[in-house]
Design a protein around this motif. Structure first.
Motif, mmCIF file in Angstrom:
data_model
loop_
_atom_site.group_PDB
_atom_site.id
_atom_site.type_symbol
_atom_site.label_atom_id
_atom_site.label_comp_id
_atom_site.label_asym_id
_atom_site.label_seq_id
_atom_site.Cartn_x
_atom_site.Cartn_y
_atom_site.Cartn_z
ATOM 1 N N UNK A 1 -27.211 -37.843 73.111
ATOM 2 C CA UNK A 1 -26.804 -36.970 72.016
ATOM 3 C C UNK A 1 -27.995 -36.535 71.182
ATOM 4 N N UNK A 2 -28.924 -37.482 70.931
ATOM 5 C CA UNK A 2 -30.132 -37.143 70.184
ATOM 6 C C UNK A 2 -30.992 -36.128 70.913
ATOM 7 N N UNK A 3 -31.090 -36.265 72.238
ATOM 8 C CA UNK A 3 -31.858 -35.309 73.035
ATOM 9 C C UNK A 3 -31.242 -33.903 72.960
ATOM 10 N N UNK A 4 -29.942 -33.835 73.112
ATOM 11 C CA UNK A 4 -29.262 -32.539 73.064
ATOM 12 C C UNK A 4 -29.406 -31.887 71.694
ATOM 13 N N UNK A 5 -29.269 -32.708 70.641
ATOM 14 C CA UNK A 5 -29.389 -32.179 69.284
ATOM 15 C C UNK A 5 -30.806 -31.652 69.040
ATOM 16 N N UNK A 6 -31.808 -32.431 69.466
ATOM 17 C CA UNK A 6 -33.201 -32.012 69.275
ATOM 18 C C UNK A 6 -33.514 -30.746 70.050
ATOM 19 N N UNK A 7 -33.025 -30.678 71.285
ATOM 20 C CA UNK A 7 -33.261 -29.488 72.095
ATOM 21 C C UNK A 7 -32.648 -28.253 71.436
ATOM 22 N N UNK A 8 -31.443 -28.414 70.893
ATOM 23 C CA UNK A 8 -30.777 -27.284 70.244
ATOM 24 C C UNK A 8 -31.563 -26.820 69.017
ATOM 25 N N UNK A 9 -32.104 -27.760 68.254
ATOM 26 C CA UNK A 9 -32.883 -27.405 67.064
ATOM 27 C C UNK A 9 -34.191 -26.703 67.453
ATOM 28 N N UNK A 10 -34.854 -27.205 68.500
ATOM 29 C CA UNK A 10 -36.101 -26.589 68.957
ATOM 30 C C UNK A 10 -35.859 -25.168 69.447
ATOM 31 N N UNK A 11 -34.761 -24.977 70.165
ATOM 32 C CA UNK A 11 -34.422 -23.639 70.662
ATOM 33 C C UNK A 11 -34.163 -22.658 69.534
ATOM 34 N N UNK A 12 -33.815 -23.178 68.365
ATOM 35 C CA UNK A 12 -33.586 -22.326 67.192
ATOM 36 C C UNK A 12 -34.836 -22.182 66.334
ATOM 37 N N UNK A 13 -35.964 -22.678 66.822
ATOM 38 C CA UNK A 13 -37.227 -22.474 66.127
ATOM 39 C C UNK A 13 -37.655 -23.586 65.204
ATOM 40 N N UNK A 14 -36.885 -24.648 65.094
ATOM 41 C CA UNK A 14 -37.260 -25.761 64.201
ATOM 42 C C UNK A 14 -38.327 -26.635 64.861
ATOM 43 N N UNK A 15 -39.272 -27.128 64.070
ATOM 44 C CA UNK A 15 -40.324 -27.967 64.609
ATOM 45 C C UNK A 15 -40.473 -29.285 63.833
ATOM 46 N N UNK A 16 -40.245 -29.271 62.571
ATOM 47 C CA UNK A 16 -40.359 -30.499 61.769
ATOM 48 C C UNK A 16 -38.957 -31.118 61.674
ATOM 49 N N UNK A 17 -38.674 -32.051 62.572
ATOM 50 C CA UNK A 17 -37.342 -32.596 62.712
ATOM 51 C C UNK A 17 -37.354 -34.083 62.361
ATOM 52 N N UNK A 18 -36.525 -34.487 61.446
ATOM 53 C CA UNK A 18 -36.424 -35.894 61.063
ATOM 54 C C UNK A 18 -35.058 -36.457 61.421
ATOM 55 N N UNK A 19 -34.996 -37.757 61.658
ATOM 56 C CA UNK A 19 -33.742 -38.407 62.051
ATOM 57 C C UNK A 19 -33.486 -39.601 61.135
ATOM 58 N N UNK A 20 -32.281 -39.687 60.582
ATOM 59 C CA UNK A 20 -31.862 -40.853 59.815
ATOM 60 C C UNK A 20 -30.904 -41.664 60.680
ATOM 61 N N UNK A 21 -31.130 -42.958 60.768
ATOM 62 C CA UNK A 21 -30.273 -43.819 61.587
ATOM 63 C C UNK A 21 -30.141 -45.156 60.893
ATOM 64 N N UNK A 22 -28.978 -45.788 61.070
ATOM 65 C CA UNK A 22 -28.823 -47.105 60.472
ATOM 66 C C UNK A 22 -28.554 -48.135 61.574
ATOM 67 N N UNK A 23 -28.928 -49.346 61.314
ATOM 68 C CA UNK A 23 -28.706 -50.418 62.279
ATOM 69 C C UNK A 23 -29.730 -50.405 63.393
ATOM 70 N N UNK A 24 -29.684 -51.451 64.210
ATOM 71 C CA UNK A 24 -30.641 -51.584 65.293
ATOM 72 C C UNK A 24 -30.017 -51.353 66.650
ATOM 73 N N UNK A 25 -28.693 -51.228 66.715
ATOM 74 C CA UNK A 25 -28.020 -51.100 68.012
ATOM 75 C C UNK A 25 -27.964 -49.637 68.427
#
Length: 207
Positions: A183-207
């Motif tokens: 899911x993270x790969x697909x989301x990142x690919x979609x953002x890159x295709x829309x011209x975004x380059x500075x992409x940050x991810x918030x995640x909680x937990x270690x699992x």
């Protein structure tokens, strides 16, 4: 409790009940596919499958170029077979806090649209659920939100293979989890295709 049935089951059951109650008598013409499609807001495929089931049971006769008609003895046929119909009931169990969760609501809608004939779902929002309660009430399978697992005591072996956990890994029960990595790969690919380059991810937990 909310009960979900597939679109195919709903049309099939509704027409069957209307015939059983005499709304459509022997020899009467049943609404055609276009009328059923418009009235129930369903596809031509669903109409075709529903009418096909009724025809296989001998409840209706479809005549090419003429229409669909209630068969002779249809009401008696329905009455004699109703006691023999085997349904499969799936109990979906969620916590009270999930009643508005769009992900689970979308999942339930997809289940209702694609469930095989004869399968219906009961949806429960239960703060303190127990497996045995739902099986005693007639559920054939329990699908439970993973966050509720800690509220369950250990159950007997006879029920273990009749439980599926949603969105949580279990060492005891079968489970279905979302693939966060893909899911993270697909989301990142979609953002890159829309011209975004500075992409940050918030995640909680270690699992």
């Amino acid at each position: 409790m909310t009960v979900l049935v597939s679109k195919t089951d709903f049309l099939y059951q509704d027409l069957r009940e209307r015939i059983a109650q005499g709304e459509f008598g022997e020899g009467d013409c049943v609404p055609d596919g276009h009328q059923l499609k418009d009235k129930y807001g369903i596809s031509r495929t669903v109409v075709r499958l529903s009418l096909g089931r009724l025809e296989e049971e001998g409840v209706i006769n479809r005549r090419r170029g003429s229409g669909t008609f209630v068969a002779e003895g249809a009401r008696e046929m329905i009455a004699s077979s109703d006691g023999c119909v085997k349904k499969t009931t799936v109990a979906f169990i969620f916590g009270l806090y999930q009643s508005g969760n769009p992900v689970f609501m979308e999942l339930l809608g997809a289940f209702a649209d694609s469930a095989p004939a004869g399968v219906e779902a009961e949806v429960h929002f239960d703060p303190a659920p127990r497996f045995e309660h739902y099986f005693a009430k007639g559920a054939d399978l329990v699908v439970i939100e993973g966050g509720l697992l800690e509220k369950y005591p250990v159950i007997t072996a006879e029920y273990i293979n009749r439980v599926i956990v949603l969105n949580s890994v279990s060492d005891i029960y079968s489970y279905i989890c979302t693939d966060n990595f893909l899911g993270g790969q697909l989301m990142t690919r979609a953002l890159i295709e829309r011209g975004h380059r500075r992409i940050g991810v918030f995640h909680y937990g270690l699992k």
